[in-house]
Design a protein around this motif. Structure first.
Motif, PDB file in Angstrom:
ATOM      1  N   LEU A  62      52.004  -6.552   3.740  1.00 24.33           N
ATOM      2  CA  LEU A  62      51.474  -5.581   2.786  1.00 24.33           C
ATOM      3  C   LEU A  62      49.946  -5.562   2.822  1.00 24.33           C
ATOM      4  N   ASP A  63      49.361  -6.712   3.057  1.00 23.49           N
ATOM      5  CA  ASP A  63      47.900  -6.797   3.172  1.00 23.49           C
ATOM      6  C   ASP A  63      47.415  -5.937   4.346  1.00 23.49           C
ATOM      7  N   LEU A  64      48.067  -6.092   5.508  1.00 19.52           N
ATOM      8  CA  LEU A  64      47.712  -5.294   6.681  1.00 19.52           C
ATOM      9  C   LEU A  64      48.002  -3.816   6.452  1.00 19.52           C
ATOM     10  N   LEU A  65      49.119  -3.530   5.803  1.00 22.87           N
ATOM     11  CA  LEU A  65      49.496  -2.148   5.522  1.00 22.87           C
ATOM     12  C   LEU A  65      48.445  -1.478   4.643  1.00 22.87           C
ATOM     13  N   LEU A  66      48.010  -2.162   3.610  1.00 28.25           N
ATOM     14  CA  LEU A  66      46.982  -1.625   2.725  1.00 28.25           C
ATOM     15  C   LEU A  66      45.701  -1.367   3.507  1.00 28.25           C
ATOM     16  N   ARG A  67      45.307  -2.319   4.323  1.00 27.93           N
ATOM     17  CA  ARG A  67      44.076  -2.174   5.098  1.00 27.93           C
ATOM     18  C   ARG A  67      44.117  -0.937   5.983  1.00 27.93           C
ATOM     19  N   GLU A  68      45.213  -0.746   6.707  1.00 31.77           N
ATOM     20  CA  GLU A  68      45.288   0.369   7.653  1.00 31.77           C
ATOM     21  C   GLU A  68      45.432   1.718   6.956  1.00 31.77           C
ATOM     22  N   LEU A  69      46.090   1.748   5.804  1.00 33.02           N
ATOM     23  CA  LEU A  69      46.217   3.016   5.090  1.00 33.02           C
ATOM     24  C   LEU A  69      44.917   3.410   4.397  1.00 33.02           C
ATOM     25  N   VAL A  70      44.158   2.435   3.904  1.00 41.72           N
ATOM     26  CA  VAL A  70      42.832   2.765   3.353  1.00 41.72           C
ATOM     27  C   VAL A  70      41.940   3.300   4.474  1.00 41.72           C
ATOM     28  N   LEU A  71      42.087   2.745   5.653  1.00 42.25           N
ATOM     29  CA  LEU A  71      41.290   3.204   6.795  1.00 42.25           C
ATOM     30  C   LEU A  71      41.667   4.620   7.242  1.00 42.25           C
ATOM     31  N   ALA A 209      35.339   1.600   0.501  1.00 38.76           N
ATOM     32  CA  ALA A 209      36.202   0.568   1.081  1.00 38.76           C
ATOM     33  C   ALA A 209      36.453   0.852   2.558  1.00 38.76           C
ATOM     34  N   ARG A 210      36.660   2.119   2.882  1.00 44.14           N
ATOM     35  CA  ARG A 210      36.913   2.516   4.267  1.00 44.14           C
ATOM     36  C   ARG A 210      35.710   2.192   5.153  1.00 44.14           C
ATOM     37  N   GLN A 211      34.528   2.466   4.665  1.00 42.67           N
ATOM     38  CA  GLN A 211      33.321   2.180   5.441  1.00 42.67           C
ATOM     39  C   GLN A 211      33.173   0.685   5.705  1.00 42.67           C
ATOM     40  N   ARG A 212      33.468  -0.112   4.692  1.00 43.22           N
ATOM     41  CA  ARG A 212      33.345  -1.559   4.847  1.00 43.22           C
ATOM     42  C   ARG A 212      34.403  -2.096   5.806  1.00 43.22           C
ATOM     43  N   LEU A 213      35.594  -1.483   5.774  1.00 42.15           N
ATOM     44  CA  LEU A 213      36.649  -1.905   6.687  1.00 42.15           C
ATOM     45  C   LEU A 213      36.306  -1.547   8.134  1.00 42.15           C
ATOM     46  N   PHE A 214      35.756  -0.359   8.340  1.00 43.87           N
ATOM     47  CA  PHE A 214      35.341   0.028   9.687  1.00 43.87           C
ATOM     48  C   PHE A 214      34.278  -0.937  10.213  1.00 43.87           C
ATOM     49  N   LYS A 215      33.361  -1.315   9.340  1.00 46.73           N
ATOM     50  CA  LYS A 215      32.281  -2.209   9.750  1.00 46.73           C
ATOM     51  C   LYS A 215      32.812  -3.586  10.142  1.00 46.73           C
ATOM     52  N   ALA A 216      33.861  -4.044   9.456  1.00 41.59           N
ATOM     53  CA  ALA A 216      34.406  -5.379   9.717  1.00 41.59           C
ATOM     54  C   ALA A 216      35.463  -5.387  10.814  1.00 41.59           C
ATOM     55  N   GLN A 217      35.910  -4.202  11.239  1.00 46.77           N
ATOM     56  CA  GLN A 217      37.015  -4.106  12.191  1.00 46.77           C
ATOM     57  C   GLN A 217      36.681  -4.743  13.529  1.00 46.77           C
ATOM     58  N   SER A 218      37.678  -5.418  14.101  1.00 44.39           N
ATOM     59  CA  SER A 218      37.507  -6.056  15.404  1.00 44.39           C
ATOM     60  C   SER A 218      38.776  -5.839  16.216  1.00 44.39           C
ATOM     61  N   LEU A 219      38.707  -4.975  17.216  1.00 45.95           N
ATOM     62  CA  LEU A 219      39.877  -4.684  18.045  1.00 45.95           C
ATOM     63  C   LEU A 219      39.977  -5.711  19.170  1.00 45.95           C
ATOM     64  N   THR A 220      40.217  -6.954  18.751  1.00 41.73           N
ATOM     65  CA  THR A 220      40.333  -8.082  19.670  1.00 41.73           C
ATOM     66  C   THR A 220      41.581  -8.865  19.296  1.00 41.73           C
ATOM     67  N   VAL A 230      38.945  -5.185   1.441  1.00 39.57           N
ATOM     68  CA  VAL A 230      39.469  -4.808   0.121  1.00 39.57           C
ATOM     69  C   VAL A 230      39.591  -6.043  -0.775  1.00 39.57           C
ATOM     70  N   HIS A 231      39.699  -7.224  -0.191  1.00 39.78           N
ATOM     71  CA  HIS A 231      39.864  -8.447  -0.983  1.00 39.78           C
ATOM     72  C   HIS A 231      38.737  -8.645  -1.983  1.00 39.78           C
ATOM     73  N   SER A 232      37.513  -8.280  -1.590  1.00 40.81           N
ATOM     74  CA  SER A 232      36.377  -8.518  -2.482  1.00 40.81           C
ATOM     75  C   SER A 232      36.335  -7.522  -3.632  1.00 40.81           C
TER      76      SER A 232
END
Length: 507
Positions: A62-71, A209-220, A230-232
């Motif tokens: 659910l954590d991952l699901l929330l992250r990707e849907l906010v994105l 939140a979306r902007q912060r997630l994009f900034k933290a994203q790492s496709l590795t 979103v945790h913060s």
């Protein structure tokens, strides 16, 4: 390769309405975490079986699901899919899982060991459920002076009011996925001047939140485990024209933010925060130890001098007629980089701190054993324990082996007898583990509990796992009294709600 696969997640996520999905995630999280049945309208999911869904979907999903849907979730147009249907939920979770699998490269250095470390930090915290003792422990910590004064100065609300409001808000989100931040909380003694800054630290608009997630994203290879921004700020606003209308899709994230996350609101404060925080934690550990059974004793080792240099020694000494435990208290927690572990160097850098704390305590123990202060072991065994406020989750072989390696190296570089590692075995445990250990000691002995951890079957186990296996069912929190601290805080909230209800009925 990663970008190609990630495009499938984006294309699927765009077919879900974001606002509706926040509601769906809340309902599913209540099923997964609280065993609360899904309401009418989720018949398609219910047909798969109430408990069958809980066996397939876990909190980290659910954590991952929330992250990707906010994105990537859509906020306009007609959505094509819904999380309230099995086909919708299964399709997006499958795409997330497939991409995570594609990102894992077994040929990377230490790939498997790092993956196990990441999994531990991703999933173990979800088992640390909200409890009276847990909330009461944080309440006791922040009540301590002078930390309480720094708390009020920095946050604009005193400790008692903060915890009353935190409980009221968390309880509200446990009942429903949405809330109005303009709600009058004066019934629980909290003014608007206090509640608005409280929410300002927790609420964010989904665009931010979306902007912060994009900034933290790492496709590795660490994509799945990258810290969810979103945790913060786990309370989300969708409609910028009504910032008071907010959602909390996963209440457990809010719970962590309200209590464990308080540290990040206060760290860096002027007025001696670091010293006040450390002293408060020291007192918290002392409270747990001093609630021990009549057969246990607790003392503060005295200050002493070595070649005119003043030394404080270990923070606490716990002992009975079977053994002694030298206890060192540490408030530092593992950083995000150490949890995500993009490389072995990230883990090593964090584990080095724990190793330094273990070596520091061995230095204190060595001084005691050679008589730098009046200590008589009476021929009894001794143990070293480093107690941390937050669980460091020394779960993986990479973390435990690194810790042992760095401790051994630190002993050698510090000129300490390496046989101390055998004569005085060490353990790293959270303050929650310490509570559980004291419960086990209450019905056994100091030596039995700390020696039992050395059995070969528990090699590499976290202290909490060992206690749960060998002493399951042992309760200690009631004796310490943190749960009573919680009850008194809750009584204030409930009394205020009752007064408000009676006033409304009187009208």
């Amino acid at each position: 390769m990663g970008y190609v696969h990630y495009g499938s997640i984006k294309s699927i996520a765009k077919q879900f309405d974001l606002e509706a999905s926040l509601l769906d995630i809340w309902h599913i999280s209540q099923l997964v975490s609280e065993e609360r049945r899904l309401p009418y309208g989720y018949a398609d999911l219910e047909q798969r079986g109430h408990f069958a869904l809980r066996q397939w979907v876990f909190p980290h999903h659910l954590d991952l699901l929330l992250r990707e849907l906010v994105l990537h979730g859509c906020r306009s147009g007609r959505p094509k899919m819904s999380l309230a249907t099995w086909s919708g939920l299964a399709k997006i979770l499958k795409s997330i899982s497939q991409f995570a699998d594609a990102m894992f490269d077994p040929d990377e250095p230490d790939a498997v060991r790092l993956m196990l470390h990441r999994i531990g930090h991703q999933q173990v915290p979800s088992f640390d459920v909200l409890s009276k003792s847990k909330v009461g422990r944080y309440l006791s910590l922040y009540r301590s002076e002078p930390l309480a004064r720094i708390f009020e100065s920095k946050l604009g609300i005193n400790v008692e009011n903060y915890f009353a409001l935190a409980f009221a808000v968390l309880a509200g989100f446990m009942r429903a996925p949405n809330l109005n931040t303009a709600t009058n909380f004066e019934a629980v003694g909290v003014s608007v001047e206090e509640s608005q800054p409280f929410f300002a630290r927790l609420v964010t608009h989904v665009d931010e939140a979306r902007q912060r997630l994009f900034k933290a994203q790492s496709l590795t290879s660490s994509w799945e485990y990258t810290l969810n921004a979103v945790h913060s700020r786990p309370i989300l606003n969708v409609d910028g024209s009504h910032p008071e209308r907010v959602y909390c899709p996963i209440p457990s994230l809010l719970e962590r933010r309200l209590f464990s996350g308080l540290f990040f609101d206060l760290v860096g404060s002027d007025g001696g925060f670091v010293n006040a925080y450390g002293a408060a934690f020291d007192c918290l550990v002392g409270r747990i130890l001093e609630a021990g059974n009549p057969g246990c004793s607790v003392r503060k080792p005295p200050e002493y001098y070595v070649k005119k240099s003043r030394k404080d020694g270990s923070d606490w000494l716990l002992f009975d007629d079977t053994a002694h435990v030298f206890i060192e208290c540490k408030t530092k927690r593992m950083t995000a980089s150490g949890k995500v572990a993009a490389s072995l160097a990230d883990v090593r850098g964090q584990i080095q701190f724990l190793a330094d704390a273990v070596v520091q305590n061995y230095r204190n123990i060595a001084d005691a054993l050679v008589g730098c202060w009046p200590f008589e072991d009476g021929g009894l065994p001794s143990y070293s324990a480093v107690v941390t406020l937050e669980d460091w989750v020394i779960f993986s072989p990479v973390a435990s082996s690194l810790l042992n390696e760095l401790v051994t190296d630190g002993m050698r570089r510090g000129g300490l007898p390496e046989d101390l590692l055998v004569r005085v075995p060490y353990a790293v445990m959270s303050v929650s583990d310490l509570e559980a250990a004291m419960g086990a000691i209450n019905s056994n002995s100091v030596d039995a509990v700390f020696r039992g951890r050395l059995a070969s079957r528990y090699s590499g186990w976290m202290f909490s796992s060992y206690l749960n296996d060998k002493y399951s069912g042992t309760r200690w929190s009631a004796r310490v009294g943190f749960d009573k601290d919680f009850d008194r805080a809750v009584e204030r909230v409930l009394a205020g709600a009752d007064r408000a209800l009676r006033k409304g009925q009187g009208k």
